[in-house]
Design a protein around this motif. Sequence first.
Motif, PDB file in Angstrom:
ATOM      1  N   MET A  96       0.846  -1.205   0.000  1.00  0.00           N
ATOM      2  CA  MET A  96       0.000   0.000   0.000  1.00  0.00           C
ATOM      3  C   MET A  96       0.879   1.253   0.000  1.00  0.00           C
ATOM      4  O   MET A  96       1.867   1.341   0.717  1.00  0.00           O
ATOM      5  CB  MET A  96      -0.907   0.012   1.232  1.00  0.00           C
ATOM      6  CG  MET A  96      -1.935   1.126   1.214  1.00  0.00           C
ATOM      7  SD  MET A  96      -3.110   0.982   2.575  1.00  0.00           S
ATOM      8  CE  MET A  96      -4.035  -0.435   2.025  1.00  0.00           C
ATOM      9  N   ARG A 151       2.263   5.112   0.513  1.00  0.00           N
ATOM     10  CA  ARG A 151       2.216   6.130   1.550  1.00  0.00           C
ATOM     11  C   ARG A 151       1.899   7.467   0.891  1.00  0.00           C
ATOM     12  O   ARG A 151       2.437   7.816  -0.149  1.00  0.00           O
ATOM     13  CB  ARG A 151       3.557   6.244   2.277  1.00  0.00           C
ATOM     14  CG  ARG A 151       4.036   4.949   2.884  1.00  0.00           C
ATOM     15  CD  ARG A 151       3.172   4.473   4.019  1.00  0.00           C
ATOM     16  NE  ARG A 151       3.271   5.332   5.176  1.00  0.00           N
ATOM     17  CZ  ARG A 151       2.604   5.131   6.306  1.00  0.00           C
ATOM     18  NH1 ARG A 151       1.808   4.099   6.409  1.00  0.00           N
ATOM     19  NH2 ARG A 151       2.728   5.951   7.326  1.00  0.00           N
ATOM     20  N   ALA A 174      -1.313   5.942   4.994  1.00  0.00           N
ATOM     21  CA  ALA A 174      -1.553   5.238   3.744  1.00  0.00           C
ATOM     22  C   ALA A 174      -2.986   5.521   3.333  1.00  0.00           C
ATOM     23  O   ALA A 174      -3.896   4.782   3.650  1.00  0.00           O
ATOM     24  CB  ALA A 174      -1.321   3.753   3.922  1.00  0.00           C
ATOM     25  N   VAL A 175      -3.177   6.627   2.670  1.00  0.00           N
ATOM     26  CA  VAL A 175      -4.528   7.100   2.384  1.00  0.00           C
ATOM     27  C   VAL A 175      -4.933   6.689   0.979  1.00  0.00           C
ATOM     28  O   VAL A 175      -4.328   7.084   0.005  1.00  0.00           O
ATOM     29  CB  VAL A 175      -4.610   8.631   2.541  1.00  0.00           C
ATOM     30  CG1 VAL A 175      -5.991   9.120   2.186  1.00  0.00           C
ATOM     31  CG2 VAL A 175      -4.240   9.025   3.953  1.00  0.00           C
ATOM     32  N   THR A 176      -5.946   5.883   0.896  1.00  0.00           N
ATOM     33  CA  THR A 176      -6.454   5.440  -0.390  1.00  0.00           C
ATOM     34  C   THR A 176      -7.968   5.504  -0.359  1.00  0.00           C
ATOM     35  O   THR A 176      -8.556   5.422   0.717  1.00  0.00           O
ATOM     36  CB  THR A 176      -5.994   4.002  -0.712  1.00  0.00           C
ATOM     37  OG1 THR A 176      -6.602   3.575  -1.929  1.00  0.00           O
ATOM     38  CG2 THR A 176      -6.386   3.040   0.388  1.00  0.00           C
ATOM     39  N   LEU A 202      -8.549   7.339   9.622  1.00  0.00           N
ATOM     40  CA  LEU A 202      -7.879   6.232   8.961  1.00  0.00           C
ATOM     41  C   LEU A 202      -8.332   4.925   9.592  1.00  0.00           C
ATOM     42  O   LEU A 202      -8.589   4.848  10.788  1.00  0.00           O
ATOM     43  CB  LEU A 202      -6.359   6.364   9.082  1.00  0.00           C
ATOM     44  CG  LEU A 202      -5.735   7.623   8.477  1.00  0.00           C
ATOM     45  CD1 LEU A 202      -4.227   7.586   8.671  1.00  0.00           C
ATOM     46  CD2 LEU A 202      -6.073   7.758   6.999  1.00  0.00           C
ATOM     47  N   GLN A 260      -5.990  -0.439   9.034  1.00  0.00           N
ATOM     48  CA  GLN A 260      -5.021  -0.785   8.001  1.00  0.00           C
ATOM     49  C   GLN A 260      -4.296   0.439   7.453  1.00  0.00           C
ATOM     50  O   GLN A 260      -3.398   0.321   6.627  1.00  0.00           O
ATOM     51  CB  GLN A 260      -5.711  -1.522   6.844  1.00  0.00           C
ATOM     52  CG  GLN A 260      -6.218  -2.916   7.209  1.00  0.00           C
ATOM     53  CD  GLN A 260      -7.446  -2.883   8.099  1.00  0.00           C
ATOM     54  OE1 GLN A 260      -8.302  -2.008   7.960  1.00  0.00           O
ATOM     55  NE2 GLN A 260      -7.533  -3.830   9.032  1.00  0.00           N
ATOM     56  N   SER A 278      -5.761   3.041   5.784  1.00  0.00           N
ATOM     57  CA  SER A 278      -6.391   3.667   4.623  1.00  0.00           C
ATOM     58  C   SER A 278      -7.450   4.657   5.084  1.00  0.00           C
ATOM     59  O   SER A 278      -7.916   4.609   6.225  1.00  0.00           O
ATOM     60  CB  SER A 278      -7.020   2.607   3.713  1.00  0.00           C
ATOM     61  OG  SER A 278      -8.018   1.891   4.403  1.00  0.00           O
ATOM     62  N   ASP A 337       0.002  10.803  -6.066  1.00  0.00           N
ATOM     63  CA  ASP A 337      -0.181  11.143  -4.661  1.00  0.00           C
ATOM     64  C   ASP A 337       0.125  12.608  -4.351  1.00  0.00           C
ATOM     65  O   ASP A 337      -0.674  13.310  -3.737  1.00  0.00           O
ATOM     66  CB  ASP A 337       0.709  10.263  -3.783  1.00  0.00           C
ATOM     67  CG  ASP A 337       0.433   8.790  -3.956  1.00  0.00           C
ATOM     68  OD1 ASP A 337      -0.618   8.453  -4.534  1.00  0.00           O
ATOM     69  OD2 ASP A 337       1.265   7.986  -3.519  1.00  0.00           O
TER      70      ASP A 337
END
Length: 217
Positions: free
Chosen positions: A1, A3, A12-14, A90, A93, A95, A176
């Motif tokens: 994942m 960063r 770890a933003v998705t 978040l 995990q 995200s 990103d």
Amino acid sequence: MRRKTLNSATGAVTVLALCSGAWLLHNGAGSGPPPQPSAAQAASASASASASASAGTGTAPAASALPPSPPDRIKIPSIRVDAPLMGLGLTRQGSLDVPPPKKTNLAGWYESGTTPGETGTAIVAGHVDNAEGPSVFYDLGGLTKGRTIEVERRDGSVAVFTVDANEVYAAKNFPDEKVYGAADRPELRVITCGGTYSRKTGYQGNVVVFAHLTGVR
């Protein structure tokens, strides 16, 4: 994942959790996919490729920054969005959490980052659909440059943003820094899923609207 950095708040933003494509999966592509941004809505080739993608690309003059204040509601009149905002953190995990998918008229903002209207890059995210039909940002891909986004804030002010660009990115090529990087003026990103759709895996990318603060009411 991967960063990703959000104005000094690192995680770890998705937003892939927004992108199952549940409605199309259950009802078939014949139900009609959501609109996707055209090439004409992308940032100009001369735009900076650094942290702020929309800096220098918008024709509307930037307004002065506001003090921090949590947002309560987002309105995008041209695509008929009028929705409350909830705070997003978040997940375990790492995200970005998402609004409950059953609440179709609800969006969220990353509450550990910039509040909409203050200097920096504020992040708003919402679902495109659920198993029953379209959700809050189903038409986000059709938003065009120059349209406005209004964010009602808890201090009673309304931050008005003007759209500088609307782009779609494949998940594997998500930029990103361009999307989440720090800005030296008040900016807003509104994100949902989009791009290529697969019945097996859902949407393969994200629609991202870039906007900057141009007024306050």
